[in-house]
Design a protein around this motif. Sequence first.
Motif, short mmCIF file in Angstrom:
data_model
loop_
_atom_site.label_atom_id
_atom_site.label_comp_id
_atom_site.label_asym_id
_atom_site.label_seq_id
_atom_site.Cartn_x
_atom_site.Cartn_y
_atom_site.Cartn_z
N GLY A 75 0.79 -1.23 0.00
CA GLY A 75 0.00 0.00 0.00
C GLY A 75 0.81 1.26 0.00
O GLY A 75 0.29 2.35 -0.29
N SER A 76 2.11 1.16 0.34
CA SER A 76 2.95 2.36 0.43
C SER A 76 4.16 2.29 -0.48
O SER A 76 5.16 2.97 -0.24
N ALA A 77 4.09 1.48 -1.53
CA ALA A 77 5.20 1.36 -2.48
C ALA A 77 5.23 2.59 -3.37
O ALA A 77 4.76 2.59 -4.50
N PHE A 78 5.80 3.69 -2.82
CA PHE A 78 5.62 5.00 -3.45
C PHE A 78 6.36 5.15 -4.78
O PHE A 78 6.12 6.11 -5.51
N LEU A 79 7.25 4.23 -5.12
CA LEU A 79 7.90 4.26 -6.43
C LEU A 79 7.43 3.10 -7.31
O LEU A 79 8.02 2.83 -8.35
N PRO A 122 21.78 -3.23 -5.38
CA PRO A 122 20.95 -2.21 -6.04
C PRO A 122 20.01 -2.82 -7.08
O PRO A 122 18.89 -2.35 -7.26
N PHE A 123 20.47 -3.87 -7.75
CA PHE A 123 19.62 -4.54 -8.74
C PHE A 123 18.41 -5.15 -8.05
O PHE A 123 17.28 -5.03 -8.53
N ASP A 124 18.63 -5.79 -6.90
CA ASP A 124 17.52 -6.36 -6.14
C ASP A 124 16.52 -5.28 -5.77
O ASP A 124 15.30 -5.47 -5.86
N THR A 128 12.71 -5.53 -7.16
CA THR A 128 11.75 -6.15 -6.26
C THR A 128 11.21 -5.23 -5.18
O THR A 128 10.29 -5.61 -4.45
N GLN A 129 11.76 -4.01 -5.03
CA GLN A 129 11.34 -3.18 -3.92
C GLN A 129 10.65 -1.89 -4.35
O GLN A 129 10.14 -1.17 -3.50
N PHE A 130 10.67 -1.53 -5.61
CA PHE A 130 9.89 -0.37 -6.05
C PHE A 130 8.41 -0.77 -6.12
O PHE A 130 7.63 -0.31 -5.31
N PRO A 131 8.01 -1.63 -7.04
CA PRO A 131 6.69 -2.23 -6.87
C PRO A 131 6.82 -3.41 -5.91
O PRO A 131 7.90 -3.95 -5.74
N ALA A 178 1.37 -1.07 -6.23
CA ALA A 178 2.01 0.24 -6.08
C ALA A 178 1.27 1.05 -5.02
O ALA A 178 0.22 0.63 -4.50
N ASP A 179 1.80 2.20 -4.72
CA ASP A 179 1.28 3.08 -3.67
C ASP A 179 -0.21 3.35 -3.86
O ASP A 179 -0.66 3.73 -4.94
N GLY A 180 -0.99 3.16 -2.79
CA GLY A 180 -2.42 3.44 -2.84
C GLY A 180 -2.74 4.88 -3.18
O GLY A 180 -3.85 5.18 -3.63
#
Length: 343
Positions: A75-79, A122-124, A128-131, A178-180
């Motif tokens: 819900g807070s994946a702002f990128l 950084p690749f990970d 996997t951490q933006f969305p 992605a971010d709500g």
Amino acid sequence: AEGVDALPIAVWSPARFSVKMGSGPNQPPPMSFCHSCDGLEVTYKSTVDPRGASRMVDSFHYNSNTPLVGAVAAGSAFLGELVVLPFFDAQYFKLAAEKIADLVEKIPFVGGRFRNWLETKPFDALMTQFPVWGLTASNVSTSFQEGASLVRHLAETGGKLSEQAFESLAQRRLLAFADGGLVDNSAIGNAVATGANDILHITYSGLDNLERLLAKVRTDKQILNLLHLNFCPFCYANFQVFAEDVPTVRAMYPTQLKFLHVHHSSQLKSLQIGTLKLTTVDCRYFGIEAGRSINVHVISVSSRSGIGGIGYQTYNTLVQEIVDAFRDPMNNQLSSEVLGWLM
């Protein structure tokens, strides 16, 4: 793609994780996960199977076993919206990470361990951490973990999965979250969808997010406002929840929203409260029916503090100044009004 009742799919579709507190494990959610996704058909394509594989997204199994950390991250994946950009490609990121690592390795006193870290970590993060990725037809408790692992495997293989692995991906329905805020940064839409008719809206950024839910507002809002170019799907999606339009609601502000007396403050600039009476329209994306009267109780905070990352030490000052404003005898009437909302 369209749902079974021909509801057009939005740029971003509202979704929610819901649970009934105290219900215990293995309990179904009290609300549908994605109201506009019922009957949605998703087609996955691969180099091993150009024909692709289509699957009906007929159910989402995020029940009371859903990990809290996964739901919060999704819900807070702002990128997370970066996933829709053309350059968001595993091969590009992997090549860039390798080139940067090669350059850094040539610097004196830089060891191979740091080079390996720079090539992988950084690749990970990018992949996997933006969305936040999840397998929506998988074990609920490991959905997010397995989704991230699968995307990592996709990246490492350049998308060249075996036919069996590709079929498994489609069968388990890999989706990105992605971010709500892309669909409802105020959370009012989901609050109304729960059946609540009295909603407390605490806002730090004015009432722009509330106004995104009003009539005659564009269905999209650009994240990058450059030369009036349309960058969708790299954009916000707006959904009409209320019958009133922006001019009508703004005309309510002078009479319905009152400023509290604020003095001797270093961070708090203003504090405004009041109630806006609005009426719903049919909004099938959130599952809201028309004709409901909604009281939106507003607490609008304006301050000199930022959103964080630099000056967290100002937060305690800001909170104390908000408390002092509500305790000020000059604000007794307005403070009592807020207490009435919470009773």
